[in-house]
Write a protein that holds these residues in place. Structure first.
Motif, short mmCIF file in Angstrom:
data_model
loop_
_atom_site.label_atom_id
_atom_site.label_comp_id
_atom_site.label_asym_id
_atom_site.label_seq_id
_atom_site.Cartn_x
_atom_site.Cartn_y
_atom_site.Cartn_z
N ARG A 193 0.84 -1.21 0.00
CA ARG A 193 0.00 0.00 0.00
C ARG A 193 0.87 1.25 0.00
NH1 ARG A 193 -0.22 2.60 4.72
NH2 ARG A 193 0.37 1.52 6.62
N LEU A 194 0.26 2.35 -0.36
CA LEU A 194 0.95 3.63 -0.34
C LEU A 194 1.18 4.04 1.11
CD1 LEU A 194 -1.10 5.37 -3.14
CD2 LEU A 194 1.25 4.55 -3.32
N LEU A 195 2.22 4.83 1.33
CA LEU A 195 2.53 5.33 2.66
C LEU A 195 1.59 6.50 2.97
CD1 LEU A 195 4.79 4.53 4.69
CD2 LEU A 195 6.14 6.39 3.75
N SER A 196 0.81 6.38 4.02
CA SER A 196 -0.14 7.44 4.36
C SER A 196 0.57 8.58 5.09
CB SER A 196 -1.26 6.88 5.25
OG SER A 196 -0.76 6.60 6.55
N ARG A 229 9.27 5.19 -3.33
CA ARG A 229 9.42 3.81 -3.81
C ARG A 229 8.05 3.14 -3.90
NH1 ARG A 229 9.20 -1.05 -2.09
NH2 ARG A 229 8.83 -0.48 0.08
N ARG A 230 7.23 3.38 -2.88
CA ARG A 230 5.89 2.79 -2.90
C ARG A 230 5.02 3.40 -4.00
NH1 ARG A 230 3.71 1.38 3.15
NH2 ARG A 230 5.66 0.53 3.98
N ILE A 231 5.12 4.70 -4.20
CA ILE A 231 4.36 5.33 -5.29
C ILE A 231 4.78 4.71 -6.62
CG2 ILE A 231 4.06 7.46 -6.63
CD1 ILE A 231 4.18 8.98 -3.92
N ARG A 232 6.09 4.56 -6.82
CA ARG A 232 6.61 3.99 -8.05
C ARG A 232 6.10 2.57 -8.27
NH1 ARG A 232 8.90 0.33 -10.77
NH2 ARG A 232 10.66 0.73 -12.14
N ASN A 233 6.18 1.74 -7.23
CA ASN A 233 5.73 0.35 -7.34
C ASN A 233 4.23 0.25 -7.56
OD1 ASN A 233 8.37 -0.48 -7.06
ND2 ASN A 233 8.17 -1.01 -4.90
#
Length: 127
Positions: free
Chosen positions: A5-8, A31-35
């Motif tokens: 999940r995206l980092l809140s 990194r999370r947005i990219r993935n």
């Protein structure tokens, strides 16, 4: 396939309060947005755009006093990382053209590499 999940913003605040390295939180956020972007479709763009627009740990640290922030050239420059990524994300969201999705991913990859290098430079200066 499970996508992280995206980092809140709450996650960022909690990690910030625990004293986690600001660079590490920033890297994790992007990194999370990219993935998420690479594995999800256009229908998930509202969540991705909201997350990309959300402030990060350096915004918390410098309390929106951007001129003091070491990331200002990536964030506030009209031709810098953030503006380029946001252009590509909005273009992908509005057109669905895979080209813009790939350009956003490439810009994020470039930023992640630059921020990791900058983190090392800062560490070397401190030590």
């Amino acid at each position: 396939m499970v996508v992280e999940r995206l980092l809140s913003f709450q996650d960022i605040v909690e990690r910030f309060r625990k004293g986690e390295n600001l660079f590490d939180i920033t890297i994790e956020k992007w990194r999370r947005i990219r993935n998420f972007l690479s594995k999800k479709g256009r229908e998930d763009m509202p969540a991705i755009l909201e997350n990309a627009r959300m402030g990060g740990p350096f915004c918390l640290e410098f309390n929106q006093q951007c001129s003091l922030c070491p990331l200002i050239s990536w964030c506030r420059d009209p031709n810098g990382f953030y503006q380029n990524v946001m252009r590509y994300l909005y273009m992908y969201a509005s057109t669905g053209d895979y080209y813009y999705k790939q350009r956003a991913i490439k810009e994020i990859d470039k930023f992640l590499e630059e921020i990791r290098q900058y983190k090392q430079t800062v560490k070397q200066r401190i030590n």
